[in-house]
Design an enzyme around this catalytic site. Structure first.
Site, PDB file in Angstrom:
ATOM      1  N   ASP A 100       0.847  -1.183   0.000  1.00  0.00           N
ATOM      2  CA  ASP A 100       0.000   0.000   0.000  1.00  0.00           C
ATOM      3  C   ASP A 100       0.894   1.250   0.000  1.00  0.00           C
ATOM      4  O   ASP A 100       1.828   1.328  -0.799  1.00  0.00           O
ATOM      5  CB  ASP A 100      -0.955  -0.080   1.193  1.00  0.00           C
ATOM      6  CG  ASP A 100      -2.106   0.901   1.147  1.00  0.00           C
ATOM      7  OD1 ASP A 100      -3.098   0.614   0.459  1.00  0.00           O
ATOM      8  OD2 ASP A 100      -2.004   1.947   1.816  1.00  0.00           O
ATOM      9  N   HIS A 297      -6.193  -7.457  -0.717  1.00  0.00           N
ATOM     10  CA  HIS A 297      -5.174  -6.441  -0.447  1.00  0.00           C
ATOM     11  C   HIS A 297      -4.319  -6.773   0.771  1.00  0.00           C
ATOM     12  O   HIS A 297      -3.111  -6.550   0.758  1.00  0.00           O
ATOM     13  CB  HIS A 297      -5.859  -5.089  -0.265  1.00  0.00           C
ATOM     14  CG  HIS A 297      -4.917  -3.932  -0.296  1.00  0.00           C
ATOM     15  ND1 HIS A 297      -4.105  -3.663  -1.380  1.00  0.00           N
ATOM     16  CD2 HIS A 297      -4.651  -2.955   0.611  1.00  0.00           C
ATOM     17  CE1 HIS A 297      -3.380  -2.585  -1.132  1.00  0.00           C
ATOM     18  NE2 HIS A 297      -3.696  -2.135   0.069  1.00  0.00           N
TER      19      HIS A 297
END
Length: 325
Positions: A100, A297
């Site tokens: 991220d 994710h």
């Protein structure tokens, strides 16, 4: 073994770090809305494999100080923290792992200070060259058509208040929405003008197959104390990051390993039409690419075994442990 905790005075901030193991340093860089604890399973595995695993709360998060303003939350500023951390432990270089915002951070670190980087391991957020326009030029146009968190987060105080008022609900919803169990881009079906909690799905009750109630509690308690403004300021620094990278190289020269979740929304919606082709074109020393079936994710939590195996296998092949000893 359990991680030990300490503070490092670096680059004008008091940086909280969790550490486990001894040997060549491997530094883990988190994203939003995370903290050092999102890597706790990897710290244990990497330490057991013979390395010094280090996970800081990056500036603006957890027990690390949160300076005010966009300039204090640029990648350039945080890279200064990381280089100070290496100086503190007496390390010429380290391996850096990022996800991220942490991925964007280690990509830029590899461009700014390749001599301090033994290798990078990146999860879900592939390298791409600097675009011709600042990021806001792209998200502002998209946000005219549908809700987009990148745009919603830009106005100081708005998302800060919404998320801080219901931190546990927000974290549960966003972790679930970003996982392989949901299709995050369905949030784009909502019109602009809504809040983030208006568009995120209801989360099933904990525990989940990949996250326990206790683990969620550790993550949530930090944000109950700090709120989300520190992390949101990273979003508000995206255009400034673009300005500060005009003179950087366009290719990453250090050894690189990339792993991604099959259902990761960043790979699907935020990384261009062919992110792997772009990655290969701009990272000449790309040594491994691995897809993790069914993962989203938060792949290091959703598929911990696959991520830990990827890290320890390629760290050993890199040979830094033997070099350190």
């Amino acid at each position: 073994m359990e991680p030990t905790h300490r503070f490092v005075e670096t680059n004008g901030v008091r940086l909280h770090v969790a550490e486990q193991g001894e040997g060549y340093p491997v530094v883990f860089c988190h994203g939003f809305p995370h903290g050092w604890f999102v890597w706790h399973r990897q710290l244990a595995a990497v330490a057991a494999a013979g390395y010094r695993a280090i996970a800081p709360d990056l500036r603006g998060y957890g027990r690390t100080e949160s300076p005010e303003g966009v300039e204090a939350h640029t990648n350039r500023a945080v890279i200064g923290d990381l280089l100070g951390l290496l100086d503190d432990i007496g390390a010429e270089r380290a391996v850096f792992v990022g996800l991220d915002f942490g991925a964007q951070l280690v990509w830029e670190l590899a461009l700014r200070a390749p001599e301090r980087v033994g290798a990078v391991f990146v999860l879900n957020n592939p390298f791409a060259p600097r675009p011709p326009k600042p990021p806001s030029a792209f998200w502002t146009k998209a946000a005219e058509r549908h809700f987009l968190h990148l745009s919603y987060f830009q106005t100081p105080g708005v998302a800060d208040a919404e998320l801080a008022a219901r931190p546990r609900e927000f974290l549960a919803r966003v972790f679930y929405a970003l996982s392989g169990d949901y299709h995050y881009l369905d949030t784009w079906k909502n019109p602009p003008g809504l809040g983030y909690l208006d568009v995120l799905p209801e989360a099933p009750a904990l525990p989940w197959s990949w996250l326990t109630e206790g683990e969620f509690g550790v993550l949530a308690e930090e944000f109950e104390q700090t709120g989300f403004t520190g992390g949101l300021t990273w979003y508000r620094a995206l255009d400034r990051n673009w300005e500060l990278t005009a003179d950087l190289p366009t290719t990453v020269s250090v050894p690189t390993y990339f792993l991604y979740g099959e259902n990761d929304p960043d790979m699907e919606g935020f990384s261009g039409r062919d992110p792997l082709a772009t990655l290969r074109a701009h990272v000449p020393d790309l040594r491994a690419v691995e897809k993790v079936a069914g993962a989203g994710h938060l792949v290091q939590l959703e598929r911990t075994g696959a991520v830990n195996d990827f890290l320890t296998t390629h760290l050993d092949r890199l040979g830094v442990r033997a070099a350190a000893s």
